[in-house]
Design a protein around this motif. Structure first.
Motif, mmCIF file in Angstrom:
data_model
loop_
_atom_site.group_PDB
_atom_site.id
_atom_site.type_symbol
_atom_site.label_atom_id
_atom_site.label_comp_id
_atom_site.label_asym_id
_atom_site.label_seq_id
_atom_site.Cartn_x
_atom_site.Cartn_y
_atom_site.Cartn_z
ATOM 1 N N ARG A 1 69.365 91.107 7.417
ATOM 2 C CA ARG A 1 70.124 91.486 5.944
ATOM 3 C C ARG A 1 69.695 92.985 5.884
ATOM 4 O O ARG A 1 70.097 93.861 4.956
ATOM 5 C CB ARG A 1 70.295 90.627 5.021
ATOM 6 C CG ARG A 1 70.920 91.050 3.952
ATOM 7 C CD ARG A 1 70.691 89.778 3.023
ATOM 8 N NE ARG A 1 68.936 89.963 2.885
ATOM 9 C CZ ARG A 1 68.277 88.515 2.435
ATOM 10 N NH1 ARG A 1 68.802 87.467 2.411
ATOM 11 N NH2 ARG A 1 66.795 88.716 2.568
ATOM 12 N N LYS B 1 66.526 82.403 11.047
ATOM 13 C CA LYS B 1 67.132 82.559 9.774
ATOM 14 C C LYS B 1 66.335 83.767 9.351
ATOM 15 O O LYS B 1 66.617 84.326 8.660
ATOM 16 C CB LYS B 1 66.865 81.033 8.765
ATOM 17 C CG LYS B 1 68.004 79.762 8.903
ATOM 18 C CD LYS B 1 67.614 79.150 8.110
ATOM 19 C CE LYS B 1 68.361 77.550 7.969
ATOM 20 N NZ LYS B 1 68.192 76.348 7.367
ATOM 21 N N ALA C 1 77.282 87.366 7.217
ATOM 22 C CA ALA C 1 77.823 85.980 6.794
ATOM 23 C C ALA C 1 78.726 84.826 8.517
ATOM 24 O O ALA C 1 78.029 84.145 8.027
ATOM 25 C CB ALA C 1 79.651 85.896 6.154
ATOM 26 N N ASN D 1 68.178 86.971 10.612
ATOM 27 C CA ASN D 1 68.790 86.998 10.089
ATOM 28 C C ASN D 1 68.567 87.928 8.407
ATOM 29 O O ASN D 1 69.475 88.990 7.739
ATOM 30 C CB ASN D 1 70.087 85.637 9.572
ATOM 31 C CG ASN D 1 71.747 86.325 9.401
ATOM 32 O OD1 ASN D 1 71.717 87.188 9.654
ATOM 33 N ND2 ASN D 1 72.422 85.627 8.757
ATOM 34 N N ARG D 2 67.670 87.249 7.618
ATOM 35 C CA ARG D 2 67.277 88.099 7.185
ATOM 36 C C ARG D 2 66.952 89.481 7.169
ATOM 37 O O ARG D 2 66.567 89.995 6.520
ATOM 38 C CB ARG D 2 65.901 87.216 5.985
ATOM 39 C CG ARG D 2 66.415 85.820 5.758
ATOM 40 C CD ARG D 2 65.467 84.839 4.599
ATOM 41 N NE ARG D 2 64.236 84.823 5.513
ATOM 42 C CZ ARG D 2 63.743 83.577 5.640
ATOM 43 N NH1 ARG D 2 65.160 82.720 5.867
ATOM 44 N NH2 ARG D 2 62.684 83.260 6.658
ATOM 45 N N HIS E 1 76.626 85.001 10.948
ATOM 46 C CA HIS E 1 75.166 84.829 11.337
ATOM 47 C C HIS E 1 74.933 83.221 10.357
ATOM 48 O O HIS E 1 73.945 82.029 11.532
ATOM 49 C CB HIS E 1 74.343 86.182 10.817
ATOM 50 C CG HIS E 1 74.450 87.049 12.224
ATOM 51 N ND1 HIS E 1 73.574 87.778 11.790
ATOM 52 C CD2 HIS E 1 75.005 87.307 13.307
ATOM 53 C CE1 HIS E 1 73.760 88.944 12.609
ATOM 54 N NE2 HIS E 1 74.932 88.420 13.708
ATOM 55 N N ASP E 2 75.029 83.276 9.360
ATOM 56 C CA ASP E 2 75.042 82.320 8.105
ATOM 57 C C ASP E 2 75.559 81.402 9.103
ATOM 58 O O ASP E 2 75.468 79.409 9.412
ATOM 59 C CB ASP E 2 75.683 82.262 7.136
ATOM 60 C CG ASP E 2 74.024 83.474 6.198
ATOM 61 O OD1 ASP E 2 73.182 83.407 6.800
ATOM 62 O OD2 ASP E 2 74.302 84.616 5.425
ATOM 63 N N ARG E 3 76.977 81.326 8.933
ATOM 64 C CA ARG E 3 77.781 80.195 9.903
ATOM 65 C C ARG E 3 76.796 79.454 11.683
ATOM 66 O O ARG E 3 77.091 78.095 11.165
ATOM 67 C CB ARG E 3 79.203 80.912 9.705
ATOM 68 C CG ARG E 3 79.882 80.851 8.425
ATOM 69 C CD ARG E 3 81.716 81.346 8.473
ATOM 70 N NE ARG E 3 81.751 81.892 7.313
ATOM 71 C CZ ARG E 3 83.006 83.120 7.535
ATOM 72 N NH1 ARG E 3 83.734 83.877 8.346
ATOM 73 N NH2 ARG E 3 83.238 83.235 6.731
ATOM 74 N N ALA F 1 73.623 77.751 10.599
ATOM 75 C CA ALA F 1 74.305 76.634 9.628
ATOM 76 C C ALA F 1 75.101 75.549 10.798
ATOM 77 O O ALA F 1 74.771 74.394 10.851
ATOM 78 C CB ALA F 1 75.745 76.533 8.924
#
Length: 228
Positions: free
Chosen positions: A123, A116, A183, A119-120, A185-187, A190
């Motif tokens: 971004r 996480k 997005a 990924n921040r 990466h977020d998936r 998760a």
């Protein structure tokens, strides 16, 4: 462009892998441009090492398709070969799919937090237009499941073929299109967090397979089976 004269020399005790990475990165970031001749004695002087690790690195770079050598002629940096990039992309996507599927059950809360955080940073780097920082954060994020999986065969294949994708990745992360990876990466994160190995592996594959060297501005492909 000519061989840089102001780069710091590598410690002579460093292994050949460090020479390989230094030359690979110089090709990826454009320091060594397509069509440029690479002479081992000049590269050795630049890096502050003997010619032997340079020659070994050039052989590895040739296997990765980043340089080409002809008998009796100098080694040159290759251009972006779309077929080679697509082939490498397919292999790299498959290897990350395997790594994620093997890693999910063993990922710790700290591993997920690391993904996480990466990924921040990814971004923020894209928003700042910093492709180099985006590449580093992307590597860190995807490197977590690769490390946790501990599959040496996967690591060897990725080490050989990921460099082929670097220039295409840099182009993608230099455009707004690269934000589609956030997005994805977020998936991925998760599904890793909920322990759904198959879904996470599918997203990992789709993330890498969305890289289109022919048109870095193409939007990321949708994740198979992912809800709209």
């Amino acid at each position: 462009m000519p061989i840089p004269q102001d780069a710091p020399a590598l410690d002579r005790s460093l292994l050949r892998d460090d020479v390989f990475r230094r030359l690979r990165d110089a090709i990826v970031d454009g320091t060594l441009a397509p069509g440029e001749q690479l002479r081992d004695i000049e590269l050795a002087t630049w890096l502050g090492v003997s010619r032997t690790p340079v020659r070994e690195a050039l052989l590895r770079l040739g296997e990765a398709g980043l340089v080409a050598a002809s008998p009796g002629r100098s080694t040159v940096v290759t251009g972006l070969d779309l077929r080679a990039v697509r082939d490498a992309r397919d292999v790299v996507a498959a290897m990350h799919e395997v790594a994620v599927r093997e890693a999910v059950a063993r990922l710790t809360a700290a591993d997920v937090r690391a993904m996480k955080a990466a990924n921040r940073r990814f971004r923020d780097a894209l928003r700042a237009g910093d492709a180099e920082a985006a590449l580093a954060a992307d590597d860190e994020l995807h490197g977590v499941p690769v490390r946790v999986a501990g599959n040496r065969a996967v690591e060897i294949v990725l080490d050989q073929f990921t460099p082929v994708l670097r220039r295409a990745e840099r182009l993608r992360f230099s455009t707004l299109t690269g934000r589609g990876s956030i997005a994805l990466h977020d998936r991925l994160i998760a599904f890793c967090e909920t322990g759904d190995a198959d879904a996470a592996a599918g997203v990992a594959f789709a993330t890498w397979h969305s890289l289109d060297p022919a048109d870095p501005a193409d939007p990321a492909t949708p994740t198979p089976g992912d809800p709209a």
